[in-house]
Design a protein around this motif. Structure first.
Motif, PDB file in Angstrom:
ATOM      1  N   GLN A 180      -4.561  -2.732 -16.687  1.00 27.63           N
ATOM      2  CA  GLN A 180      -4.227  -1.385 -17.146  1.00 27.63           C
ATOM      3  C   GLN A 180      -4.251  -0.395 -15.985  1.00 27.63           C
ATOM      4  N   GLY A 181      -3.122   0.289 -15.816  1.00 27.86           N
ATOM      5  CA  GLY A 181      -3.033   1.348 -14.825  1.00 27.86           C
ATOM      6  C   GLY A 181      -2.777   0.836 -13.417  1.00 27.86           C
ATOM      7  N   ARG A 182      -2.326   1.750 -12.569  1.00 27.86           N
ATOM      8  CA  ARG A 182      -2.062   1.449 -11.160  1.00 27.86           C
ATOM      9  C   ARG A 182      -2.705   2.543 -10.313  1.00 27.86           C
ATOM     10  N   PRO A 183      -3.945   2.335  -9.922  1.00 29.80           N
ATOM     11  CA  PRO A 183      -4.680   3.393  -9.205  1.00 29.80           C
ATOM     12  C   PRO A 183      -4.075   3.721  -7.851  1.00 29.80           C
ATOM     13  N   ARG A 184      -4.201   4.983  -7.469  1.00 25.94           N
ATOM     14  CA  ARG A 184      -3.681   5.481  -6.196  1.00 25.94           C
ATOM     15  C   ARG A 184      -4.784   6.243  -5.465  1.00 25.94           C
ATOM     16  N   LEU A 185      -4.745   6.169  -4.150  1.00 24.69           N
ATOM     17  CA  LEU A 185      -5.710   6.871  -3.305  1.00 24.69           C
ATOM     18  C   LEU A 185      -5.043   8.061  -2.629  1.00 24.69           C
ATOM     19  N   GLU A 186      -5.746   9.187  -2.664  1.00 25.59           N
ATOM     20  CA  GLU A 186      -5.337  10.356  -1.896  1.00 25.59           C
ATOM     21  C   GLU A 186      -6.419  10.658  -0.867  1.00 25.59           C
ATOM     22  N   ILE A 187      -6.015  10.806   0.392  1.00 21.78           N
ATOM     23  CA  ILE A 187      -6.928  11.223   1.451  1.00 21.78           C
ATOM     24  C   ILE A 187      -6.708  12.713   1.673  1.00 21.78           C
ATOM     25  N   LEU A 188      -7.739  13.501   1.465  1.00 24.02           N
ATOM     26  CA  LEU A 188      -7.585  14.955   1.374  1.00 24.02           C
ATOM     27  C   LEU A 188      -7.409  15.643   2.719  1.00 24.02           C
ATOM     28  N   ARG A 189      -7.822  15.011   3.804  1.00 28.10           N
ATOM     29  CA  ARG A 189      -7.683  15.643   5.117  1.00 28.10           C
ATOM     30  C   ARG A 189      -7.535  14.561   6.175  1.00 28.10           C
ATOM     31  N   LEU A 237       0.813  -1.214   0.000  1.00 32.68           N
ATOM     32  CA  LEU A 237       0.000   0.000   0.000  1.00 32.68           C
ATOM     33  C   LEU A 237       0.848   1.267   0.000  1.00 32.68           C
ATOM     34  N   ALA A 238       2.137   1.149  -0.207  1.00 29.39           N
ATOM     35  CA  ALA A 238       3.014   2.322  -0.175  1.00 29.39           C
ATOM     36  C   ALA A 238       2.691   3.262  -1.333  1.00 29.39           C
ATOM     37  N   ASP A 239       2.953   4.537  -1.098  1.00 30.02           N
ATOM     38  CA  ASP A 239       2.804   5.577  -2.121  1.00 30.02           C
ATOM     39  C   ASP A 239       1.396   5.659  -2.690  1.00 30.02           C
ATOM     40  N   GLY A 240       0.410   5.401  -1.848  1.00 23.93           N
ATOM     41  CA  GLY A 240      -0.976   5.536  -2.266  1.00 23.93           C
ATOM     42  C   GLY A 240      -1.531   4.375  -3.047  1.00 23.93           C
ATOM     43  N   VAL A 294      -9.411   9.125  -5.971  1.00 25.45           N
ATOM     44  CA  VAL A 294      -8.622   8.090  -6.628  1.00 25.45           C
ATOM     45  C   VAL A 294      -8.028   8.658  -7.912  1.00 25.45           C
ATOM     46  N   HIS A 295      -6.751   8.450  -8.075  1.00 30.90           N
ATOM     47  CA  HIS A 295      -6.025   8.900  -9.265  1.00 30.90           C
ATOM     48  C   HIS A 295      -5.638   7.706 -10.131  1.00 30.90           C
ATOM     49  N   ASP A 296      -5.537   7.948 -11.431  1.00 25.43           N
ATOM     50  CA  ASP A 296      -5.015   6.964 -12.391  1.00 25.43           C
ATOM     51  C   ASP A 296      -5.855   5.687 -12.435  1.00 25.43           C
ATOM     52  N   TYR A 297      -7.169   5.832 -12.289  1.00 20.69           N
ATOM     53  CA  TYR A 297      -8.039   4.668 -12.402  1.00 20.69           C
ATOM     54  C   TYR A 297      -8.761   4.736 -13.739  1.00 20.69           C
ATOM     55  N   THR A 298      -8.330   3.920 -14.669  1.00 19.36           N
ATOM     56  CA  THR A 298      -8.912   3.874 -16.016  1.00 19.36           C
ATOM     57  C   THR A 298      -9.260   2.424 -16.344  1.00 19.36           C
TER      58      THR A 298
END
Length: 310
Positions: free
Chosen positions: A271-280, A44-47, A295-299
């Protein structure tokens, strides 16, 4: 993409179950192919998140379910009002069985949304996940030898506190399998035991989820996302970096009526390697909202529909 893609192990498990699993009848009457004792591991490193890309997984739906668990609520109405459908079939089946009224599922769900009293009567699932997670029942002995309900145990809050105060403990566990209350649940917990562990390089937060029963095609993509998300949330709350999610399944199965889904999904390219960002960082583990997650890079490939076995 190369076989080092983390999702490849999920597809390999699906392929192994379908080609090598024991064929057996099950509680639903649909029938499955099954293997016993499977394991998947995700960094789970780097999102990074174990979000399946070979079909679209509605991660916001899974997130809303997890946040609902953390409220301790066991009625489907809060989910219905958010458009979350994943628990609707169980109370609908109970309603039809107990009343004899052959109301369509969509009509039943609309009544749950529109009529709070109807929802209170027919929308409850019994003491399922959230009740056990944040309000595990206790009982106090009385002088006459009887027992009365005591204060509930908030396992989630206790794990967060124990990770802060005693990170080396081997007792960071959230347990859903309350034997005394299984018969009152619409569905006994499938993802039943979460154990957290602080270790590895940089003392990261790891999680092992034991799942006694797993619908690998429909359920496991949600379960992996939710377990990883819970780990990320707890890690943020206790000031640790997320480490590894280890998923282990008891009876890991595919339903026989999911053959078309399985064939289609196994034919698709990763395809792709999705990442999660928690905003707060909310004040507590119980204060997250759906808007806190991006979620970024989810295609992904498109969704694949299949019936749910109830």
């Amino acid at each position: 993409m190369s076989e080092s893609h983390p999702e490849q192990q999920y597809l390999d498990l699906m392929r192994r179950i379908w080609s090598e699993g024991d064929q057996r009848m099950d509680r639903t009457g649909v029938g499955t192919r099954s293997v016993f004792g499977a394991m998947l591991r995700f960094d789970l490193a780097d999102g990074a998140m174990p979000l399946v890309t070979t079909k679209r997984v509605y991660w916001k739906t899974a997130t809303r379910e997890l946040l609902w668990f953390l409220t301790g609520n066991t009625n489907i109405r809060p989910l219905v009002l958010q458009g979350v459908k994943i628990w609707n079939e169980w109370p609908h089946a109970r309603y039809v069985a107990e009343t004899g009224e052959q109301v369509p599922l969509e009509e039943f769900v609309q009544r749950i949304a529109d009529d709070e009293a109807f929802a209170a009567r027919w929308g409850d699932l019994g003491p399922v996940y959230g009740k056990q997670w944040v309000d595990w029942p206790t009982y106090e002995a009385q002088s006459d030898g009887s027992f009365r309900p005591g204060p509930g145990i908030n396992q989630v809050a206790e794990v967060v506190e124990s990770l802060r105060s005693n990170p080396g403990s081997r007792r960071h566990i959230i347990e859903g399998w309350n034997v005394a209350e299984l018969d009152a649940m619409a569905l006994p917990p499938c993802h039943k035991t979460y154990q957290f562990h602080v270790g590895g390089e940089g003392a990261k937060l790891n999680c092992l989820l034991y799942q006694r029963s797993c619908d690998v095609a429909l359920g496991l993509p949600f379960n992996l996302w939710s377990a990883a998300l819970l780990t990320r949330m707890i890690a943020q709350q206790v000031g640790l970096q997320p480490g590894e999610l280890v998923w282990t399944g008891g009876d890991a199965h595919l339903y026989l009526n999911h053959e078309a889904l399985i064939a289609e999904q196994l034919s698709r390219e990763l395809q792709g390697r999705p990442r999660l960002e928690i905003l707060r960082r909310p004040p507590s583990i119980f204060d997250y909202t759906i808007e806190d997650f991006v979620v970024h890079d989810y295609t992904p490939h498109g969704p694949i529909k299949a019936p749910v076995a109830v």
